[in-house]
Design a protein around this motif. Structure first.
Motif, mmCIF file in Angstrom:
data_model
loop_
_atom_site.group_PDB
_atom_site.id
_atom_site.type_symbol
_atom_site.label_atom_id
_atom_site.label_comp_id
_atom_site.label_asym_id
_atom_site.label_seq_id
_atom_site.Cartn_x
_atom_site.Cartn_y
_atom_site.Cartn_z
ATOM 1 N N PRO A 141 59.246 141.776 -12.367
ATOM 2 C CA PRO A 141 60.220 142.658 -11.735
ATOM 3 C C PRO A 141 60.401 144.000 -12.455
ATOM 4 O O PRO A 141 60.582 145.025 -11.807
ATOM 5 C CB PRO A 141 61.513 141.845 -11.765
ATOM 6 N N MET A 142 60.330 144.011 -13.778
ATOM 7 C CA MET A 142 60.450 145.282 -14.496
ATOM 8 C C MET A 142 59.268 146.202 -14.187
ATOM 9 O O MET A 142 59.446 147.404 -13.960
ATOM 10 C CB MET A 142 60.570 145.039 -15.996
ATOM 11 N N LEU A 143 58.066 145.645 -14.144
ATOM 12 C CA LEU A 143 56.896 146.439 -13.779
ATOM 13 C C LEU A 143 56.998 146.907 -12.334
ATOM 14 O O LEU A 143 56.583 148.018 -12.000
ATOM 15 C CB LEU A 143 55.610 145.629 -13.980
ATOM 16 N N GLY A 144 57.574 146.087 -11.469
ATOM 17 C CA GLY A 144 57.759 146.469 -10.075
ATOM 18 C C GLY A 144 58.678 147.670 -9.924
ATOM 19 O O GLY A 144 58.399 148.581 -9.138
ATOM 20 N N VAL A 145 59.766 147.722 -10.676
ATOM 21 C CA VAL A 145 60.684 148.864 -10.621
ATOM 22 C C VAL A 145 59.988 150.113 -11.162
ATOM 23 O O VAL A 145 60.111 151.209 -10.599
ATOM 24 C CB VAL A 145 61.984 148.562 -11.395
ATOM 25 N N PHE A 146 59.230 149.966 -12.229
ATOM 26 C CA PHE A 146 58.471 151.088 -12.783
ATOM 27 C C PHE A 146 57.460 151.601 -11.751
ATOM 28 O O PHE A 146 57.327 152.812 -11.557
ATOM 29 C CB PHE A 146 57.762 150.650 -14.068
ATOM 30 N N THR A 147 56.767 150.690 -11.085
ATOM 31 C CA THR A 147 55.796 151.063 -10.060
ATOM 32 C C THR A 147 56.463 151.803 -8.913
ATOM 33 O O THR A 147 55.921 152.787 -8.397
ATOM 34 C CB THR A 147 55.067 149.807 -9.530
ATOM 35 N N LEU A 148 57.626 151.334 -8.502
ATOM 36 C CA LEU A 148 58.368 152.029 -7.444
ATOM 37 C C LEU A 148 58.664 153.474 -7.843
ATOM 38 O O LEU A 148 58.502 154.400 -7.037
ATOM 39 C CB LEU A 148 59.691 151.316 -7.162
ATOM 40 N N GLY A 149 59.104 153.677 -9.054
ATOM 41 C CA GLY A 149 59.465 155.014 -9.506
ATOM 42 C C GLY A 149 58.290 155.955 -9.659
ATOM 43 O O GLY A 149 58.395 157.146 -9.396
ATOM 44 N N VAL A 150 57.145 155.434 -10.062
ATOM 45 C CA VAL A 150 55.991 156.282 -10.325
ATOM 46 C C VAL A 150 55.172 156.564 -9.064
ATOM 47 O O VAL A 150 54.693 157.676 -8.874
ATOM 48 C CB VAL A 150 55.100 155.647 -11.420
ATOM 49 N N PHE A 151 55.020 155.586 -8.204
ATOM 50 C CA PHE A 151 54.109 155.735 -7.073
ATOM 51 C C PHE A 151 54.786 155.938 -5.713
ATOM 52 O O PHE A 151 54.113 156.270 -4.744
ATOM 53 C CB PHE A 151 53.177 154.527 -6.980
ATOM 54 N N PHE A 152 56.076 155.728 -5.609
ATOM 55 C CA PHE A 152 56.761 155.851 -4.324
ATOM 56 C C PHE A 152 57.941 156.816 -4.453
ATOM 57 O O PHE A 152 59.041 156.414 -4.818
ATOM 58 C CB PHE A 152 57.256 154.478 -3.849
ATOM 59 N N PRO A 153 57.724 158.092 -4.134
ATOM 60 C CA PRO A 153 58.807 159.057 -4.281
ATOM 61 C C PRO A 153 59.977 158.794 -3.338
ATOM 62 O O PRO A 153 61.077 159.281 -3.573
ATOM 63 C CB PRO A 153 58.151 160.402 -3.969
ATOM 64 N N SER A 154 59.770 158.015 -2.303
ATOM 65 C CA SER A 154 60.869 157.728 -1.378
ATOM 66 C C SER A 154 61.757 156.582 -1.868
ATOM 67 O O SER A 154 62.784 156.305 -1.259
ATOM 68 C CB SER A 154 60.320 157.389 0.008
ATOM 69 N N ALA A 155 61.377 155.940 -2.958
ATOM 70 C CA ALA A 155 62.203 154.855 -3.498
ATOM 71 C C ALA A 155 63.496 155.431 -4.068
ATOM 72 O O ALA A 155 63.497 156.486 -4.686
ATOM 73 C CB ALA A 155 61.443 154.097 -4.580
ATOM 74 N N ASN A 156 64.597 154.728 -3.834
ATOM 75 C CA ASN A 156 65.880 155.189 -4.358
ATOM 76 C C ASN A 156 66.495 154.101 -5.235
ATOM 77 O O ASN A 156 65.940 153.013 -5.391
ATOM 78 C CB ASN A 156 66.823 155.613 -3.230
ATOM 79 N N THR A 157 67.648 154.406 -5.794
ATOM 80 C CA THR A 157 68.298 153.486 -6.718
ATOM 81 C C THR A 157 68.651 152.164 -6.050
ATOM 82 O O THR A 157 68.443 151.094 -6.632
ATOM 83 C CB THR A 157 69.580 154.131 -7.288
ATOM 84 N N GLY A 158 69.181 152.234 -4.839
ATOM 85 C CA GLY A 158 69.549 151.006 -4.127
ATOM 86 C C GLY A 158 68.347 150.120 -3.868
ATOM 87 O O GLY A 158 68.409 148.894 -4.027
ATOM 88 N N GLY A 159 67.227 150.718 -3.491
ATOM 89 C CA GLY A 159 66.017 149.944 -3.253
ATOM 90 C C GLY A 159 65.463 149.339 -4.526
ATOM 91 O O GLY A 159 65.021 148.187 -4.542
ATOM 92 N N ALA A 160 65.468 150.121 -5.603
ATOM 93 C CA ALA A 160 64.959 149.604 -6.879
ATOM 94 C C ALA A 160 65.817 148.450 -7.383
ATOM 95 O O ALA A 160 65.299 147.437 -7.850
ATOM 96 C CB ALA A 160 64.926 150.725 -7.910
ATOM 97 N N LEU A 161 67.131 148.580 -7.263
ATOM 98 C CA LEU A 161 68.036 147.517 -7.699
ATOM 99 C C LEU A 161 67.879 146.269 -6.837
ATOM 100 O O LEU A 161 67.849 145.142 -7.353
ATOM 101 C CB LEU A 161 69.473 148.026 -7.646
ATOM 102 N N THR A 162 67.745 146.469 -5.522
ATOM 103 C CA THR A 162 67.545 145.332 -4.618
ATOM 104 C C THR A 162 66.209 144.652 -4.896
ATOM 105 O O THR A 162 66.122 143.419 -4.929
ATOM 106 C CB THR A 162 67.615 145.802 -3.156
ATOM 107 N N GLY A 163 65.154 145.440 -5.103
ATOM 108 C CA GLY A 163 63.843 144.876 -5.420
ATOM 109 C C GLY A 163 63.850 144.108 -6.727
ATOM 110 O O GLY A 163 63.280 143.023 -6.833
ATOM 111 N N PHE A 164 64.509 144.672 -7.741
ATOM 112 C CA PHE A 164 64.599 143.997 -9.040
ATOM 113 C C PHE A 164 65.347 142.674 -8.915
ATOM 114 O O PHE A 164 64.908 141.652 -9.437
ATOM 115 C CB PHE A 164 65.282 144.913 -10.061
ATOM 116 N N THR A 165 66.463 142.704 -8.207
ATOM 117 C CA THR A 165 67.250 141.476 -8.026
ATOM 118 C C THR A 165 66.453 140.437 -7.243
ATOM 119 O O THR A 165 66.454 139.252 -7.602
ATOM 120 C CB THR A 165 68.572 141.791 -7.294
ATOM 121 N N GLY A 166 65.768 140.874 -6.197
ATOM 122 C CA GLY A 166 64.937 139.948 -5.416
ATOM 123 C C GLY A 166 63.804 139.366 -6.232
ATOM 124 O O GLY A 166 63.523 138.167 -6.179
#
Length: 189
Positions: free
Chosen positions: A56-81
């Motif tokens: 999950p930590m690598l997933g949040v990092f990947t969201l931030g680096v490769f998906f500019p449309s990712a936002n805080t709510g999505g990253a937090l939801t993805g991490f929790t999931g």
């Protein structure tokens, strides 16, 4: 006289705190020894824990680096999931063992995934949930498009977004001529 009394009272209080902490950590050590005897291999336990946390930590990092449309709510939801799925897999595998310590053949398919693949599986889950949740939260909350500095996006993703550059950034970008320009990316997908 009162200062000597308060010092003695403080020492007694500190002694009880020290005894309480010793009792707590002693109990914790005994509990961890019991858990370690039930887990089996130390390598398996270590990989299971790091897989459950690292994916999950690598997933949040990947969201931030490769998906500019990712936002805080999505990253937090993805991490929790991702964390939820990881711990579900690890705990389910722990409690679905047969007499020899192997995961039983009739266990749920998610529990039969190798502990070495926990991080890969949870990384994929985190990125998928985070990406989808970013778009859902943006639409549901009617958020305006965020402006992202292209220097924060992976270089291999920048050419795809070059049409959405606006000149408002305090951080300079390299030009084709070797100079620097100032720009932000509009992340409306």
């Amino acid at each position: 006289m009162s200062s000597a009394g308060s010092t003695a009272g403080q020492e007694a209080k500190d002694t009880w705190i020290s005894r309480g902490l010793s009792l707590f950590y002693g109990g914790l050590a005994i509990a961890l020894a019991f858990v370690a005897s039930q887990i089996g291999s130390l390598i398996k336990a270590t990989n299971s824990i790091f897989g459950a946390l690292g994916g999950p930590m690598l997933g949040v990092f990947t969201l931030g680096v490769f998906f500019p449309s990712a936002n805080t709510g999505g990253a937090l939801t993805g991490f929790t999931g991702g964390m939820s799925v990881a711990f579900w897999m690890a705990i389910g595998a722990f409690f679905n063992k047969d007499d020899q310590g192997n995961i039983s053949k009739d266990a749920f398919w998610l529990y039969r995934i190798s502990f070495m693949l926990y991080s890969v599986f949870t990384w994929v889950i985190t990125v998928l949930i985070g990406y989808l949740a970013s778009h859902v939260t943006r639409k549901a909350l009617s958020l305006k498009d965020d402006m992202v500095n292209p220097k924060l996006i992976s270089p291999m993703c920048r050419p795809k977004l070059s049409g959405n550059i606006q000149s408002d950034s305090p951080l300079p970008l390299p030009d084709e001529d070797g100079g620097e320009t100032s720009a932000l990316l509009n992340v409306s997908d």
